[in-house]
Design a protein around this motif. Sequence first.
Motif, PDB file in Angstrom:
ATOM      1  N   LEU A   1      19.505  26.011  61.675  1.00 47.81           N
ATOM      2  CA  LEU A   1      18.121  25.312  60.926  1.00 47.81           C
ATOM      3  C   LEU A   1      18.297  23.863  60.952  1.00 47.81           C
ATOM      4  O   LEU A   1      17.416  23.067  61.008  1.00 47.81           O
ATOM      5  N   MET A   2      19.422  23.298  60.546  1.00 50.53           N
ATOM      6  CA  MET A   2      19.670  21.862  60.608  1.00 50.53           C
ATOM      7  C   MET A   2      19.456  21.194  61.785  1.00 50.53           C
ATOM      8  O   MET A   2      18.933  19.790  62.110  1.00 50.53           O
ATOM      9  N   ILE A   3      19.636  21.708  63.147  1.00 53.08           N
ATOM     10  CA  ILE A   3      19.493  21.292  64.365  1.00 53.08           C
ATOM     11  C   ILE A   3      18.090  21.477  64.931  1.00 53.08           C
ATOM     12  O   ILE A   3      17.699  21.106  66.015  1.00 53.08           O
ATOM     13  N   SER A   4      17.323  22.585  64.434  1.00 55.22           N
ATOM     14  CA  SER A   4      16.222  23.065  64.917  1.00 55.22           C
ATOM     15  C   SER A   4      14.958  21.943  64.967  1.00 55.22           C
ATOM     16  O   SER A   4      14.440  22.302  66.145  1.00 55.22           O
ATOM     17  N   PRO A   5      14.948  20.947  64.340  1.00 55.12           N
ATOM     18  CA  PRO A   5      13.804  19.891  64.443  1.00 55.12           C
ATOM     19  C   PRO A   5      14.164  19.407  66.100  1.00 55.12           C
ATOM     20  O   PRO A   5      13.056  18.964  66.648  1.00 55.12           O
ATOM     21  N   TRP A   6      15.161  19.281  66.493  1.00 53.48           N
ATOM     22  CA  TRP A   6      15.541  18.592  67.796  1.00 53.48           C
ATOM     23  C   TRP A   6      15.400  19.596  68.825  1.00 53.48           C
ATOM     24  O   TRP A   6      14.947  19.472  69.965  1.00 53.48           O
ATOM     25  N   ALA A   7      15.778  20.754  68.458  1.00 55.68           N
ATOM     26  CA  ALA A   7      15.958  21.913  69.563  1.00 55.68           C
ATOM     27  C   ALA A   7      14.530  22.567  69.875  1.00 55.68           C
ATOM     28  O   ALA A   7      14.305  23.038  70.995  1.00 55.68           O
ATOM     29  N   TRP A   8      13.694  22.541  68.725  1.00 59.69           N
ATOM     30  CA  TRP A   8      12.343  22.989  69.064  1.00 59.69           C
ATOM     31  C   TRP A   8      11.135  21.964  69.059  1.00 59.69           C
ATOM     32  O   TRP A   8      10.292  22.251  69.017  1.00 59.69           O
ATOM     33  N   GLY A   9      11.759  20.809  68.920  1.00 61.69           N
ATOM     34  CA  GLY A   9      10.837  19.507  69.292  1.00 61.69           C
ATOM     35  C   GLY A   9       9.802  19.208  68.187  1.00 61.69           C
ATOM     36  O   GLY A   9       8.637  18.826  68.333  1.00 61.69           O
ATOM     37  N   TYR A  10      10.097  19.477  67.032  1.00 59.37           N
ATOM     38  CA  TYR A  10       9.306  18.991  65.798  1.00 59.37           C
ATOM     39  C   TYR A  10      10.016  17.996  65.029  1.00 59.37           C
ATOM     40  O   TYR A  10       9.594  17.653  63.987  1.00 59.37           O
ATOM     41  N   ALA A  11      10.917  17.087  65.746  1.00 59.04           N
ATOM     42  CA  ALA A  11      11.508  16.080  64.822  1.00 59.04           C
ATOM     43  C   ALA A  11      10.645  14.899  64.337  1.00 59.04           C
ATOM     44  O   ALA A  11      10.991  14.107  63.601  1.00 59.04           O
ATOM     45  N   ASP A  12       9.297  14.824  65.178  1.00 61.58           N
ATOM     46  CA  ASP A  12       8.462  13.715  64.666  1.00 61.58           C
ATOM     47  C   ASP A  12       7.775  13.970  63.467  1.00 61.58           C
ATOM     48  O   ASP A  12       7.114  13.108  62.915  1.00 61.58           O
ATOM     49  N   SER A  13       7.935  15.267  62.871  1.00 58.05           N
ATOM     50  CA  SER A  13       7.274  15.397  61.652  1.00 58.05           C
ATOM     51  C   SER A  13       8.279  15.340  60.473  1.00 58.05           C
ATOM     52  O   SER A  13       9.438  16.065  60.342  1.00 58.05           O
ATOM     53  N   ALA A  14       8.124  14.261  59.710  1.00 56.32           N
ATOM     54  CA  ALA A  14       9.401  13.954  58.725  1.00 56.32           C
ATOM     55  C   ALA A  14       9.345  15.203  57.441  1.00 56.32           C
ATOM     56  O   ALA A  14      10.692  15.500  57.275  1.00 56.32           O
ATOM     57  N   ALA A  15       8.096  15.700  57.144  1.00 58.59           N
ATOM     58  CA  ALA A  15       8.286  16.764  56.062  1.00 58.59           C
ATOM     59  C   ALA A  15       9.111  18.191  56.692  1.00 58.59           C
ATOM     60  O   ALA A  15       9.908  18.615  56.036  1.00 58.59           O
ATOM     61  N   ALA A  16       8.696  18.223  58.105  1.00 56.62           N
ATOM     62  CA  ALA A  16       9.521  19.429  58.720  1.00 56.62           C
ATOM     63  C   ALA A  16      10.822  19.005  58.963  1.00 56.62           C
ATOM     64  O   ALA A  16      11.802  20.172  58.564  1.00 56.62           O
ATOM     65  N   THR A  17      11.009  17.910  59.497  1.00 55.71           N
ATOM     66  CA  THR A  17      12.689  17.706  59.748  1.00 55.71           C
ATOM     67  C   THR A  17      13.522  17.573  58.295  1.00 55.71           C
ATOM     68  O   THR A  17      14.506  18.317  58.316  1.00 55.71           O
ATOM     69  N   ALA A  18      12.905  16.945  57.314  1.00 56.53           N
ATOM     70  CA  ALA A  18      13.583  17.032  55.878  1.00 56.53           C
ATOM     71  C   ALA A  18      13.835  18.491  55.373  1.00 56.53           C
ATOM     72  O   ALA A  18      14.859  18.859  54.838  1.00 56.53           O
ATOM     73  N   ASN A  19      12.803  19.211  55.491  1.00 58.40           N
ATOM     74  CA  ASN A  19      12.581  20.530  55.028  1.00 58.40           C
ATOM     75  C   ASN A  19      13.880  21.341  55.674  1.00 58.40           C
ATOM     76  O   ASN A  19      14.581  21.910  55.131  1.00 58.40           O
ATOM     77  N   ALA A  20      13.766  21.177  57.001  1.00 59.82           N
ATOM     78  CA  ALA A  20      14.744  22.097  57.611  1.00 59.82           C
ATOM     79  C   ALA A  20      16.408  21.449  57.643  1.00 59.82           C
ATOM     80  O   ALA A  20      17.022  22.421  57.384  1.00 59.82           O
ATOM     81  N   PHE A  21      16.623  20.092  57.511  1.00 56.81           N
ATOM     82  CA  PHE A  21      17.840  19.854  57.350  1.00 56.81           C
ATOM     83  C   PHE A  21      18.199  19.915  56.022  1.00 56.81           C
ATOM     84  O   PHE A  21      19.275  20.474  55.804  1.00 56.81           O
ATOM     85  N   ILE A  22      17.519  19.718  54.837  1.00 64.33           N
ATOM     86  CA  ILE A  22      18.000  20.020  53.448  1.00 64.33           C
ATOM     87  C   ILE A  22      18.090  21.508  53.085  1.00 64.33           C
ATOM     88  O   ILE A  22      19.029  22.030  52.409  1.00 64.33           O
ATOM     89  N   SER A  23      17.153  22.419  53.684  1.00 65.53           N
ATOM     90  CA  SER A  23      17.290  23.841  53.602  1.00 65.53           C
ATOM     91  C   SER A  23      18.558  24.224  54.014  1.00 65.53           C
ATOM     92  O   SER A  23      19.249  25.112  53.602  1.00 65.53           O
TER      93      SER A  23
END
Length: 119
Positions: free
Chosen positions: A69-91
């Motif tokens: 989940l922590m690497i998913s924003p870059w793996a799935w291409g949604y790292a440009d969304s700050a809320a989504a990236t923060a949620n994935a990394f923190i969770s």
Amino acid sequence: MDSINRWQDRLEMAVGIWLCIAPWALVLPQAAAWCSVAVGVAVILLSGEDFFLPNQMEEWGNAVLGAGLMISPWAWGYADSAAATANAFISGFLVSGFAFWALERLFMRYEESHRVKPS
């Protein structure tokens, strides 16, 4: 091993529930929403199973899910969304952290129970 990781299982379940409702609460992009719900359901299932049938394999599974989940924003291409990236990394950090906390306690208990006592 039956009661040592109860708190961690409950905390993991809470994060799993959050992951399932986060797409609507945070209005996440579609890729982030699918990833969040899929990992959330998996965390809930593993934690629930570990709650009733304690075993270290569920904790290892949650640790891997959290890391993924922590690497998913870059793996799935949604790292440009700050809320989504923060949620994935923190969770992901919380899920992995609770899993490693439970594993550490299990290993400590194992070492204590198998320690050779001097005669």
